[in-house]
Design a protein around this motif. Structure first.
Motif, PDB file in Angstrom:
ATOM      1  N   THR A  34      22.603  36.384  53.882  1.00 32.58           N
ATOM      2  CA  THR A  34      24.086  36.038  53.060  1.00 32.58           C
ATOM      3  C   THR A  34      24.184  36.929  51.917  1.00 32.58           C
ATOM      4  OG1 THR A  34      25.125  34.209  52.030  1.00 32.58           O
ATOM      5  CG2 THR A  34      22.874  34.297  51.548  1.00 32.58           C
ATOM      6  N   PRO A  42      29.673  28.991  54.072  1.00 36.15           N
ATOM      7  CA  PRO A  42      30.097  30.199  54.615  1.00 36.15           C
ATOM      8  C   PRO A  42      31.487  30.702  53.352  1.00 36.15           C
ATOM      9  CG  PRO A  42      30.554  28.346  56.219  1.00 36.15           C
ATOM     10  CD  PRO A  42      29.917  27.566  55.004  1.00 36.15           C
ATOM     11  N   LEU A  91      29.531  35.526  53.724  1.00 37.40           N
ATOM     12  CA  LEU A  91      28.706  34.672  53.053  1.00 37.40           C
ATOM     13  C   LEU A  91      28.137  33.703  54.370  1.00 37.40           C
ATOM     14  CD1 LEU A  91      30.309  33.373  49.839  1.00 37.40           C
ATOM     15  CD2 LEU A  91      28.014  34.313  49.923  1.00 37.40           C
ATOM     16  N   ARG A  92      27.012  33.203  54.523  1.00 35.62           N
ATOM     17  CA  ARG A  92      26.515  32.432  55.631  1.00 35.62           C
ATOM     18  C   ARG A  92      25.914  31.161  54.886  1.00 35.62           C
ATOM     19  NH1 ARG A  92      25.493  37.210  57.614  1.00 35.62           N
ATOM     20  NH2 ARG A  92      26.538  37.905  59.224  1.00 35.62           N
ATOM     21  N   ALA A  95      23.281  29.460  53.734  1.00 36.25           N
ATOM     22  CA  ALA A  95      21.878  29.873  53.950  1.00 36.25           C
ATOM     23  C   ALA A  95      20.899  28.736  53.560  1.00 36.25           C
ATOM     24  CB  ALA A  95      21.627  30.649  52.877  1.00 36.25           C
TER      25      ALA A  95
END
Lengths: 840, 169
Positions: free
Chosen positions: A229, A636, A649-650, A652
């Motif tokens: 991320t 996300p 962005l994931r 995380a």
């Protein structure tokens, strides 16, 4: 081999043909061909060391076969490389016997187990402890700082930590000490490790000799679920890897292969994510009733906010509602906030912290600068003729930018120039360094530009800037000779009351030499927040908010009326006049962060204040309603970094219970005035990709790997003449306040999250002020003293650090702790203050 | 040996380091000559001097100390006024230098490479100093003393202690 491009070579490794760039080593070619070499001391980004001998290969050239180290031997055309002959295995096994003779086989309790280069190599060549009896070292585990622990019994002397600390981090905190069997990697005189705590050393350590102390016994490499991320702190936009075991974020590591940072991280990026699981997280909305704050249900809190905004607009007009948004919010959230405010409630006054400081510099970028906007890709670092850091302390502000620059200096001998109001150093070494008088930046830049254009510098400008004539000549001459500089403008410029003029002057200098300028942005999504139209003056994509055509364009896209908003002057004045009745503060703490102590009273006096935040802060403490939010690690989304790269962005870490993502909050507010809901942030992103100029096509699936650059060129318009004033600003000293205080961030802190990251707080636990040792001595103060810093506007407590980085007459204060709000020392509209120091 | 007072004092006056550095400004390649000059002056490399060299040459202290600790010629602890080097070469060994080492260590209460608390003596075992005809031999600073027995070494130490007894540092 006849048709291949000139700058490549083709060779065969174990019968596999592989083509690589000229200058690459056989090791690089093997990586490309997918062939494992059990090398331990090689890292493509570091100068080759050739220490471990494990990557030995046989190369056959013109019928002659030799043993070579793959990491040191350049790949060349037509050679045949063998990596797996019995003779090579024998050599590697002997090497491994030597390595294992001194290495404790503590694998069951070693945190590196499973991600250990030595383990992999020994396993690969099938070598256990050999014939060599050697006395093992029996050194204690060194835990002399909060984050990096060292066990030199396990060290195999590969040298990677020493080289990365020196070449990439510019720190040289550790080095080889002593000689022969007594040799060790360590600090001078075995003093405790005092450094930037970037953890680059533990990232490159192939064994368990240097480890992340915060991770100790939390998990093994194979137990972690790893997610790439983007770091939620500064605007560089580094890729980080969250290592999660059964829902717990155990550590953050870096990734050498994707993103802008080439595996580099700073202390914030590597050790600064403990906030996710902090016990202080807000987990339920709270509403104020009288003096008390009581928890309420989400529905009630959202109803209250939506009804209040609607009612305020109906009763007092759209000018009575304002929003201040944080720049750590992802694009989707920023976009929805302004969409709901504008199209939902008809209110157009939306600001970010940076825009409140200097609107033209941030959101007026393209209006003001045209094609010369100070935005350029990081790839320019590799093409630049010189680096010029102006008003930038890159090593402390954006350490990873400095990490990008140093290897380029190493490989291409690119000269480095530094000009700053303080005596900052940039390792390894500047070609020329200059100190100027804070406030006279434009005069200095105009003088540099005059020399760049082949003329002479006006003596009056040099006097105004108070620079050393010889140093100026070296800097100006050096810049002109090198040409094509990357002019990096730092936080000192970004916050400067005259920032717009300074940036214009710097852009002109860069243009005169055929270079580029890049402006420091403070937070992870400062660029994106502006792109998304978090600005009173601009709609998304920098379309003017006062332009009926632009409003019409978005009205069509959104299917709702969009107000044509002619800016009604600065928010500060509107608050002072009591025009703002309802204020929404999203994901930031303006009470602590904005320059000028007056803001607190003004925000407090607003009739209704709604705030969103992951933690309580000075603003939420005043709020009528506070909504708990997820941090960027838990959801996300997308960030746009300061080169204009949109990255994904994931999720995380698992979201903390009770917290919502900000986009969910804004769409719920929108739903209450009849706006549509989205199925997820990716759907918001799809809308952005459809309607925001410059973001065409930038959906989550498009930016998955490595991100994509925003198309600013189409927004930029033509070049413009950039007029600016060269008259210096003076900060009048009075007898009671003789020192000039500049204010900035600590290397270990930024924004609203870092004070809740345990490791960062342990490294840098309290507010400090840097002063010249002689200034301190003159006041009877010593390093480490508790002092009061006092200006006409207020006073804060801090710890004194004496350093030559602060020239005489100037102090530097970190602003990151709300208990010591350094931002309250200057008057509103300023970024520096005249102060006095005294013992607390 | 020019300024032993500085070395025996707890605090070191680093003015001389400044002087040397002025001569070698901006010359990272001159690390070893700088260290040699500083060591000749102080008798060892004081930490304050190393810090100053590191700061001036912009060379990390860890690397500078790395260089200093690599070479046997450099020492980072103060040395005594008298450097007692006891030859342990083959000839001296045969003539009983091991006993001399033992005796000296006992008299001075120090081991190899250490300095007495009064900063008067530093003892070192060295390999052959090339005066085998005088075996067993030691050097006191730059002067060789040969044919030593247990009483001889005792005499030397007592004599030097007496000479310095008036103003012990």
């Amino acid at each position: 081999m006849t048709d291949q491009p000139k700058n490549t070579v083709t060779l065969t490794i174990d019968g596999v043909s592989v083509t690589v760039e000229k200058g690459k080593k056989i090791y690089d070619a093997a990586i490309k061909a997918g062939i494992y070499l059990p090398g331990l001391c090689y890292d493509p980004k570091l100068t080759r060391f050739g220490g471990c001998r494990m990557c030995v290969v046989e190369i056959t050239r013109k019928g002659r076969t030799q043993s070579k180290w793959a990491c040191c031997e350049p790949a060349s055309d037509g050679v045949e490389v063998v990596t797996n002959s019995p003779r090579i295995r024998k050599k590697q096994q002997v090497m491994m016997e030597f390595l294992l003779a001194a290495h404790p086989l503590d694998c069951p309790t070693c945190n590196a187990s499973g991600s250990c280069g030595l383990q992999d190599a020994a396993y690969f060549i099938k070598q256990t402890r050999g014939r060599i009896p050697l006395k093992r070292r029996d050194e204690p585990l060194l835990i002399d700082n909060p984050v990096i622990e060292r066990d030199y019994n396990k060290c195999i002397m590969c040298g990677k930590c020493v080289v990365i600390c020196d070449e990439v981090q510019g720190n040289g905190a550790i080095g080889f000490q002593k000689r022969g069997y007594n040799a060790e990697v360590g600090t001078p005189f075995r003093i405790p490790l005092v450094c930037d705590y970037c953890g680059q050393c533990l990232h490159v350590c192939p064994v368990g000799s240097i480890q992340d102390h915060t991770e100790r016994y939390k998990g093994h490499a194979w137990e972690y679920e790893k997610t790439n991320t983007i770091c939620p702190y500064c605007a560089v936009g580094c890729t980080i890897v969250a290592n999660v075991k059964r829902g717990d974020l155990a550590k953050v590591t870096s990734n050498d292969w994707i993103g802008v940072n080439n595996g580099n991280l700073c202390a914030r990026g590597r050790f600064g994510h403990g906030f996710v699981q902090s016990a202080q997280r807000l987990r339920q909305p709270v509403m104020r009733r009288g003096e008390a704050r009581e928890p309420v249900e989400w529905e009630r809190a959202l109803d209250s906010i939506a009804a209040r905004i609607k009612e305020t607009v109906e009763r007092h007009g759209p000018g009575a509602v304002a929003a201040i948004a944080g720049e750590g919010m992802p694009l989707e959230d920023a976009y929805l906030l302004q969409k709901v405010m504008r199209a939902g409630f008809g209110a157009g006054r939306i600001e970010t912290l940076s825009n409140l400081r200097s609107p033209a510099l941030n959101s007026g970028l393209f209006d003001t600068f045209g094609a010369l906007a100070p935005v350029t890709g990081y790839d320019f670092t590799r093409r630049a003729g010189a680096f010029f850091f102006f008003g930038a302390d890159a090593e402390k502000e954006n350490p990873v930018i400095a990490n990008m620059v140093r290897p380029v200096m190493r490989d291409h001998d690119t000269p480095l120039f530094v000009a700053n109001a303080r005596d900052i150093l940039f390792a390894p070494k500047e070609r020329a360094r200059l100190r100027y008088r804070y406030g006279a930046e434009t005069a200095l830049l105009a003088a540099l530009t005059a020399v760049a254009k082949g003329g002479a510098a006006d003596a009056a400008l040099l006097t105004a800037a108070d620079v050393d004539g010889e140093a100026f000549a070296r800097l100006a001459g050096g810049l002109k000779a090198a040409g094509a500089p990357l002019v990096f403008l730092g936080k000192e410029i970004h916050d400067h009351p005259r920032s717009e003029d300074i940036v214009k002057a710097a852009v002109e200098l860069a243009a005169a030499l055929g270079g580029r300028a890049l402006l420091y942005r403070e937070y992870a999504n400062t660029m994106g927040a502006n792109d998304m139209g978090l600005s009173s003056t601009h709609l998304p994509g920098y379309l003017p908010a006062g332009d009926p055509d632009a409003a019409e364009r978005y009205a069509r896209a959104w299917g709702r009326a969009v107000p044509v908003y002619a800016a009604a002057g600065p928010l500060f004045g509107a608050l002072e006049r009591g025009e703002i009745k309802t204020l929404v503060v999203a994901g930031c703490d303006p009470v602590s962060a904005l320059y000028g102590a007056e803001w607190k009273g003004l925000i407090q006096n607003v009739e209704y204040l709604a705030a969103t935040a992951p933690f309580d802060n000075e603003t939420t403490k005043l709020a009528h309603v506070t909504l708990p939010t997820q941090t960027a690690m838990e959801r996300p989304g997308m960030f746009t970094n300061n080169e204009g790269r949109v990255q994904l962005l994931r999720r995380a870490a698992p979201p903390q219970q009770g917290a919502w993502a900000e986009w969910e909050i804004f769409q719920e507010l929108g739903r209450r005035v009849g706006m549509p809901l989205y199925a997820g942030p990716e759907k918001v992103a799809e809308e952005i990709a459809r309607v925001v100029p410059g973001y065409e096509g930038l959906t989550h699936s498009k930016v998955t790997w490595g991100g994509s650059l925003v198309d600013y060129a189409s927004r930029a318009g033509g070049p413009r003449a950039l007029a600016f004033s060269t008259a210096p600003v003076a900060w009048s000293a009075d007898g009671a306040h003789p020192l000039l205080a500049l204010i900035g961030n600590s290397l270990y802190h930024l924004g609203i999250l870092s004070p809740h990251a345990p490791a960062l707080v342990e490294i840098d636990p309290r507010a400090w002020v840097e002063a010249h040792p002689e200034d301190a001595a003159g006041l009877g103060l010593r390093d480490g003293d508790e002092v009061v810093v006092e200006s006409r506007n207020g006073a804060i407590h801090a710890m004194l650090k004496t350093t030559y980085r602060s020239p005489r007459g100037i102090v530097y204060i970190m602003k990151n702790f709300s208990g010591a709000p350094a931002a309250h020392l200057p008057a509103h509209g300023d970024a520096a203050a005249r102060v006095a120091l005294r013992k607390a | 040996m020019t300024n032993m007072a500085a070395a025996v004092d707890g605090e070191v006056d680093i003015a001389y380091v400044r002087e040397v550095l002025d001569k070698y400004q901006d010359a990272r390649g001159a690390v070893i000559p700088i260290l040699q000059k500083v060591q000749t002056h102080y008798g060892y490399l004081p930490r304050a001097a190393l810090e100053m060299i590191s700061h001036t040459l912009r060379m990390p202290l860890a690397h500078l100390v790395g260089v200093a600790s690599f070479y046997a010629q450099f020492r980072m602890t103060p040395r005594g006024k008298y450097m007692m080097k006891i030859c342990c070469g083959t000839a001296c060994h045969v003539k009983g230098s091991a006993k001399l080492v033992e005796k000296t260590a006992e008299l001075l209460d120090v081991n190899h490479g250490q300095t007495t608390r009064d900063k008067l003596f530093t003892m070192e075992r060295v390999a052959c100093i090339g005066a085998c005809s005088l075996a067993p031999v030691i050097t006191v600073n730059d002067e060789a003393v040969g044919y030593l027995d247990m009483e001889g070494i005792e005499d030397i130490i007592h004599k030097l202690r007496d000479e310095n007894a008036i103003a012990p540092k």
